[in-house]
Write a protein that holds these residues in place. Sequence first.
Motif, PDB file in Angstrom:
ATOM      1  N   LEU A   1      91.677  97.692  -2.012  1.00 34.41           N
ATOM      2  CA  LEU A   1      91.446  98.360  -3.261  1.00 34.41           C
ATOM      3  C   LEU A   1      92.362  97.336  -4.510  1.00 34.41           C
ATOM      4  O   LEU A   1      92.080  96.933  -5.616  1.00 34.41           O
ATOM      5  N   GLY A   2      93.582  97.002  -4.118  1.00 37.67           N
ATOM      6  CA  GLY A   2      94.513  96.380  -4.905  1.00 37.67           C
ATOM      7  C   GLY A   2      93.834  95.036  -5.092  1.00 37.67           C
ATOM      8  O   GLY A   2      93.981  94.476  -6.281  1.00 37.67           O
ATOM      9  N   LEU A   3      93.399  94.450  -4.102  1.00 36.98           N
ATOM     10  CA  LEU A   3      92.702  93.090  -4.202  1.00 36.98           C
ATOM     11  C   LEU A   3      91.448  93.228  -5.208  1.00 36.98           C
ATOM     12  O   LEU A   3      91.255  92.083  -6.019  1.00 36.98           O
ATOM     13  N   ALA A   4      90.813  94.076  -5.068  1.00 41.76           N
ATOM     14  CA  ALA A   4      89.491  94.523  -6.002  1.00 41.76           C
ATOM     15  C   ALA A   4      90.048  94.454  -7.374  1.00 41.76           C
ATOM     16  O   ALA A   4      89.268  94.048  -8.145  1.00 41.76           O
ATOM     17  N   TYR A   5      90.942  95.461  -7.734  1.00 40.45           N
ATOM     18  CA  TYR A   5      91.620  95.517  -8.964  1.00 40.45           C
ATOM     19  C   TYR A   5      92.048  93.942  -9.519  1.00 40.45           C
ATOM     20  O   TYR A   5      91.602  93.933 -10.505  1.00 40.45           O
ATOM     21  N   ASP A   6      92.502  93.385  -8.796  1.00 35.00           N
ATOM     22  CA  ASP A   6      92.792  92.013  -9.143  1.00 35.00           C
ATOM     23  C   ASP A   6      91.792  91.180  -9.602  1.00 35.00           C
ATOM     24  O   ASP A   6      91.774  90.597 -10.567  1.00 35.00           O
ATOM     25  N   ALA A   7      91.001  91.237  -8.542  1.00 38.46           N
ATOM     26  CA  ALA A   7      89.503  90.424  -8.932  1.00 38.46           C
ATOM     27  C   ALA A   7      88.882  90.893 -10.130  1.00 38.46           C
ATOM     28  O   ALA A   7      88.171  89.955 -10.916  1.00 38.46           O
ATOM     29  N   SER A   8      89.038  92.079 -10.571  1.00 41.29           N
ATOM     30  CA  SER A   8      88.453  92.856 -11.618  1.00 41.29           C
ATOM     31  C   SER A   8      89.403  92.463 -12.904  1.00 41.29           C
ATOM     32  O   SER A   8      89.132  92.814 -14.140  1.00 41.29           O
ATOM     33  N   GLY A   9      90.534  91.902 -12.879  1.00 39.21           N
ATOM     34  CA  GLY A   9      91.337  91.472 -13.914  1.00 39.21           C
ATOM     35  C   GLY A   9      92.404  92.865 -14.395  1.00 39.21           C
ATOM     36  O   GLY A   9      93.099  92.385 -15.373  1.00 39.21           O
ATOM     37  N   ASP A  10      92.367  93.826 -13.525  1.00 41.79           N
ATOM     38  CA  ASP A  10      93.246  94.670 -13.919  1.00 41.79           C
ATOM     39  C   ASP A  10      94.676  94.693 -12.959  1.00 41.79           C
ATOM     40  O   ASP A  10      94.796  95.257 -11.813  1.00 41.79           O
ATOM     41  N   ARG A  11      95.431  93.791 -13.540  1.00 44.46           N
ATOM     42  CA  ARG A  11      96.718  93.411 -12.767  1.00 44.46           C
ATOM     43  C   ARG A  11      97.534  94.559 -12.420  1.00 44.46           C
ATOM     44  O   ARG A  11      98.257  94.700 -11.481  1.00 44.46           O
ATOM     45  N   ARG A  12      97.726  95.404 -13.633  1.00 41.10           N
ATOM     46  CA  ARG A  12      98.708  96.824 -13.558  1.00 41.10           C
ATOM     47  C   ARG A  12      98.396  97.770 -12.455  1.00 41.10           C
ATOM     48  O   ARG A  12      98.993  98.140 -11.549  1.00 41.10           O
ATOM     49  N   ARG A  13      96.940  98.070 -12.186  1.00 39.54           N
ATOM     50  CA  ARG A  13      96.498  98.721 -11.323  1.00 39.54           C
ATOM     51  C   ARG A  13      96.506  98.221  -9.921  1.00 39.54           C
ATOM     52  O   ARG A  13      96.683  98.704  -8.956  1.00 39.54           O
ATOM     53  N   ALA A  14      96.109  96.875  -9.737  1.00 35.78           N
ATOM     54  CA  ALA A  14      96.331  96.076  -8.600  1.00 35.78           C
ATOM     55  C   ALA A  14      97.848  96.249  -7.944  1.00 35.78           C
ATOM     56  O   ALA A  14      98.018  96.538  -6.672  1.00 35.78           O
ATOM     57  N   ARG A  15      98.691  96.053  -8.764  1.00 33.96           N
ATOM     58  CA  ARG A  15      99.953  96.203  -8.301  1.00 33.96           C
ATOM     59  C   ARG A  15     100.318  97.501  -7.846  1.00 33.96           C
ATOM     60  O   ARG A  15     101.081  97.608  -6.930  1.00 33.96           O
ATOM     61  N   LYS A  16      99.985  98.449  -8.513  1.00 33.83           N
ATOM     62  CA  LYS A  16     100.074  99.882  -8.196  1.00 33.83           C
ATOM     63  C   LYS A  16      99.676 100.100  -6.777  1.00 33.83           C
ATOM     64  O   LYS A  16     100.150 100.738  -5.991  1.00 33.83           O
ATOM     65  N   ALA A  17      98.393  99.702  -6.718  1.00 31.90           N
ATOM     66  CA  ALA A  17      97.725  99.847  -5.389  1.00 31.90           C
ATOM     67  C   ALA A  17      98.539  99.292  -4.220  1.00 31.90           C
ATOM     68  O   ALA A  17      98.612  99.756  -3.027  1.00 31.90           O
ATOM     69  N   ILE A  18      98.802  97.874  -4.483  1.00 27.88           N
ATOM     70  CA  ILE A  18      99.347  97.176  -3.555  1.00 27.88           C
ATOM     71  C   ILE A  18     100.769  97.704  -3.141  1.00 27.88           C
ATOM     72  O   ILE A  18     101.057  97.938  -1.940  1.00 27.88           O
ATOM     73  N   ILE A  19     101.537  98.266  -4.089  1.00 28.76           N
ATOM     74  CA  ILE A  19     102.869  98.892  -3.866  1.00 28.76           C
ATOM     75  C   ILE A  19     102.660 100.072  -3.099  1.00 28.76           C
ATOM     76  O   ILE A  19     103.428 100.227  -2.232  1.00 28.76           O
ATOM     77  N   HIS A  20     101.527 100.771  -3.027  1.00 27.75           N
ATOM     78  CA  HIS A  20     101.315 102.118  -2.486  1.00 27.75           C
ATOM     79  C   HIS A  20     100.719 101.710  -1.280  1.00 27.75           C
ATOM     80  O   HIS A  20     101.254 102.581  -0.262  1.00 27.75           O
ATOM     81  N   ALA A  21     100.165 100.768  -0.896  1.00 29.95           N
ATOM     82  CA  ALA A  21      99.800 100.030   0.278  1.00 29.95           C
ATOM     83  C   ALA A  21     101.140  99.849   1.097  1.00 29.95           C
ATOM     84  O   ALA A  21     101.244 100.289   2.335  1.00 29.95           O
ATOM     85  N   ILE A  22     102.028  99.151   0.535  1.00 30.48           N
ATOM     86  CA  ILE A  22     103.504  98.585   1.244  1.00 30.48           C
ATOM     87  C   ILE A  22     103.817 100.053   1.669  1.00 30.48           C
ATOM     88  O   ILE A  22     104.562 100.023   2.619  1.00 30.48           O
ATOM     89  N   ALA A  23     103.941 101.006   0.659  1.00 29.30           N
ATOM     90  CA  ALA A  23     104.904 102.249   1.037  1.00 29.30           C
ATOM     91  C   ALA A  23     104.102 102.854   2.423  1.00 29.30           C
ATOM     92  O   ALA A  23     104.742 103.356   3.216  1.00 29.30           O
ATOM     93  N   LEU A  24     102.909 102.979   2.108  1.00 32.50           N
ATOM     94  CA  LEU A  24     102.051 103.907   3.391  1.00 32.50           C
ATOM     95  C   LEU A  24     102.415 102.845   4.771  1.00 32.50           C
ATOM     96  O   LEU A  24     102.433 103.551   5.637  1.00 32.50           O
ATOM     97  N   GLU A  25     102.356 101.649   4.478  1.00 31.26           N
ATOM     98  CA  GLU A  25     102.471 100.804   5.879  1.00 31.26           C
ATOM     99  C   GLU A  25     104.046 101.193   6.260  1.00 31.26           C
ATOM    100  O   GLU A  25     103.951 101.361   7.420  1.00 31.26           O
TER     101      GLU A  25
END
Length: 138
Positions: A110-134
């Motif tokens: 999802l973070g990668l999809a946000y980034d592809a859509s140009g929404d860097r702020r949400r991309a970063r939040k989603a990837i940070i959440h992924a890191i925390a879950l992992e």
Amino acid sequence: MAALLALYIVLIGWRAVQFVMTGEPIAVGIGIALIVLPLVGAWALGRELLFGVRSQRLVGVLEAEGALPEEVLPTRASGRPLRDAADEDFGRFQAEVEAAPEDWRAWFRLGLAYDASGDRRRARKAIIHAIALERSAH
């Protein structure tokens, strides 16, 4: 950029020490203020580097599993995906997260999809959440 920031932090830190060592009240005040700047800069640099290392590790895991999304979107000359095409593809990744909200892989995609859509702020939040879950899974 990280190396330049590190150099800046060292130079400003040294200048701050020089101000404090003069013993003059105004210079000491300036020196103390300048000490704060390198500390904040070092903290920010550390967080960015840590984010980069952790997210790159997750990319490696997904790549080894063959779970990275395929890049089939049309792109601009710069290589960035066309926003309209990325927005159309976004729903698939959002549905994946809704179906499995505790799956770090879904959040990372999802973070990668946000980034592809140009929404860097949400991309970063989603990837940070992924890191925390992992990390919590270990």
